[in-house]
Design an enzyme around this catalytic site. Structure first.
Site, PDB file in Angstrom:
ATOM      1  N   LEU A  82       2.968  -9.322  -1.022  1.00 21.72           N
ATOM      2  CA  LEU A  82       2.474  -8.745   0.229  1.00 21.72           C
ATOM      3  C   LEU A  82       0.955  -8.613   0.150  1.00 21.72           C
ATOM      4  CD1 LEU A  82       5.130  -6.019   1.097  1.00 21.72           C
ATOM      5  CD2 LEU A  82       5.175  -8.493   1.469  1.00 21.72           C
ATOM      6  N   SER A  83       0.311  -8.979   1.244  1.00 21.57           N
ATOM      7  CA  SER A  83      -1.143  -8.935   1.305  1.00 21.57           C
ATOM      8  C   SER A  83      -1.551  -8.805   2.762  1.00 21.57           C
ATOM      9  CB  SER A  83      -1.712 -10.242   0.736  1.00 21.57           C
ATOM     10  OG  SER A  83      -3.046 -10.422   1.166  1.00 21.57           O
ATOM     11  N   HIS A  88       0.836  -1.208   0.000  1.00 20.94           N
ATOM     12  CA  HIS A  88       0.000   0.000   0.000  1.00 20.94           C
ATOM     13  C   HIS A  88       0.868   1.254   0.000  1.00 20.94           C
ATOM     14  CE1 HIS A  88      -2.691  -2.938   2.238  1.00 20.94           C
ATOM     15  NE2 HIS A  88      -3.511  -2.508   1.300  1.00 20.94           N
ATOM     16  N   LYS A 101      -1.531  -6.463  -7.674  1.00 25.80           N
ATOM     17  CA  LYS A 101      -1.748  -7.688  -6.895  1.00 25.80           C
ATOM     18  C   LYS A 101      -3.202  -8.152  -7.067  1.00 25.80           C
ATOM     19  CE  LYS A 101      -1.676 -10.534  -3.266  1.00 25.80           C
ATOM     20  NZ  LYS A 101      -3.052 -10.469  -2.861  1.00 25.80           N
ATOM     21  N   ASP A 102      -4.131  -7.200  -7.042  1.00 26.94           N
ATOM     22  CA  ASP A 102      -5.548  -7.501  -7.300  1.00 26.94           C
ATOM     23  C   ASP A 102      -5.810  -7.193  -8.770  1.00 26.94           C
ATOM     24  OD1 ASP A 102      -6.423  -8.202  -4.558  1.00 26.94           O
ATOM     25  OD2 ASP A 102      -5.749  -6.172  -4.160  1.00 26.94           O
TER      26      ASP A 102
HETATM   27  O1  PAF Z   1      -8.293  -3.549  -2.762  1.00 24.16           O
HETATM   28  C1  PAF Z   1      -8.902  -3.174  -1.759  1.00 24.16           C
HETATM   29  O2  PAF Z   1      -8.339  -2.980  -0.665  1.00 24.16           O
HETATM   30  C2  PAF Z   1     -10.418  -2.963  -1.835  1.00 24.16           C
HETATM   31  O3  PAF Z   1     -11.009  -3.890  -2.685  1.00 24.16           O
HETATM   32  C3  PAF Z   1     -10.803  -1.537  -2.215  1.00 24.16           C
HETATM   33  C4  PAF Z   1     -10.347  -1.186  -3.617  1.00 24.16           C
HETATM   34  C5  PAF Z   1     -10.207  -0.545  -1.221  1.00 24.16           C
HETATM   35  C6  PAF Z   1     -12.329  -1.382  -2.184  1.00 24.16           C
HETATM   36  O4  PAF Z   1     -12.835  -1.673  -0.915  1.00 24.16           O
END
Ligand code: PAF
Length: 276
Positions: A181-182, A33, A146-147
């Site tokens: 990382l998650s 993040h 990652k997503d």
């Molecule tokens: O990836 C995430 O943490 C969530 O899916 C997001 C984009 C903040 C939406 O809740």
């Protein structure tokens, strides 16, 4: 850095004309993040990060209740990474009434892979992201690769609704072991954490075999699923798709991505590897 709890405070501090670069999160932050926040800073705009655990994207049996809420620590990390504003609304602020209007993403993109195994997930994600965009009014928003599918679904939503925000992709951050990382890595025991690298290894092997032409895609995917299962995982999918639209690859030279999701004990992990 300021931590704001309401849309009114956010609007007062950040007039629309000023614009901002935005990193939406559910908190419990890690280096992945923070790298998105640093990327957001490069635009020379105020940087806003949101922290909101979005009930709409969790199925009843999933981990909404136990998802770690670590606001104080998250705020320290965000301040150190150069974030200007943390927007951390509670549920009454973001969903003052039941959220009966929802975004229905294109099933061709949102009902496959993650959406197949987590029905309704992308409706929940798109609905909250659209709402957060309405509150924060960013010029740029950064989402992690990652997503991967989430990033693609959000991009498509922004295109289809002509939303005035540029979507940027941030690279996946990995531990030295290769583990992506998650926030959900926090659920893993030490032994599971060591084993968790097997997911990215399986994806790299799948990509390599496909590139080498070691078999048809369906056979290679079945082999990858069987190998991971033998190693004690419960895989949902391991597959190769076109990066462009997550469709099945059909011509050589397409930029590709190997994507996978699998359970290690009670923890469900996802990862992906781009290749061509
Ligand atoms: O990836 C995430 O943490 C969530 O899916 C997001 C984009 C903040 C939406 O809740």
């Amino acid at each position: 850095m300021k931590t704001l709890r309401t849309v009114a405070e956010l609007r007062a501090l950040l007039p629309e004309a000023q614009g901002c670069a935005f990193v939406p999160t559910m908190g419990n932050l890690h280096e992945g993040h923070l790298s998105l926040v640093r990327q957001a800073r490069s635009h020379g705009l105020p940087v806003v990060a949101s922290i909101f655990v979005n009930r709409l994207q969790f199925a009843p049996h999933e981990d909404f209740d136990r998802y770690p809420r670590t606001l104080a620590r998250d705020a320290e990390l965000l301040a150190a990474a150069g974030c200007d504003i943390v927007f951390a609304p509670d549920e009454r602020e973001l969903y003052p009434q039941p959220q009966t209007f929802k975004v229905q993403p294109d099933p061709a993109l949102a009902d496959i892979l993650e959406g197949h195994f987590r029905p309704g997930f992308f409706t929940g994600v798109c609905t909250v992201v659209m709402k957060l965009f309405g509150c924060v009014r960013p010029r740029v928003a950064v989402f992690g690769k990652k997503d991967y599918q989430q990033l693609m679904v959000i991009r498509r939503m922004v295109e289809q609704f002509a939303m005035p925000v540029a979507i940027e992709a941030g690279e996946t951050c990995r531990a030295d072991s290769g583990l992506a990382l998650s926030s959900r890595n926090g659920y893993l025991s030490d032994a599971e954490r060591a084993k968790a690298t097997e997911l990215v290894t399986a994806l790299r092997v799948l990509a390599q075999r496909y590139r080498d032409g070691s078999g048809g895609l369906a056979d290679l995917e079945a082999q990858a699923l069987a190998e991971l299962s033998t190693n004690g995982w419960k895989p949902d999918y391991l597959t190769i798709r076109r990066r462009e639209d997550l469709g099945a690859p059909h011509q050589s030279g397409d930029p590709l991505v190997a994507l996978g999701a699998a359970r290690l004990g009670p923890t469900r992990l996802i990862d992906n590897v781009e290749f061509s």
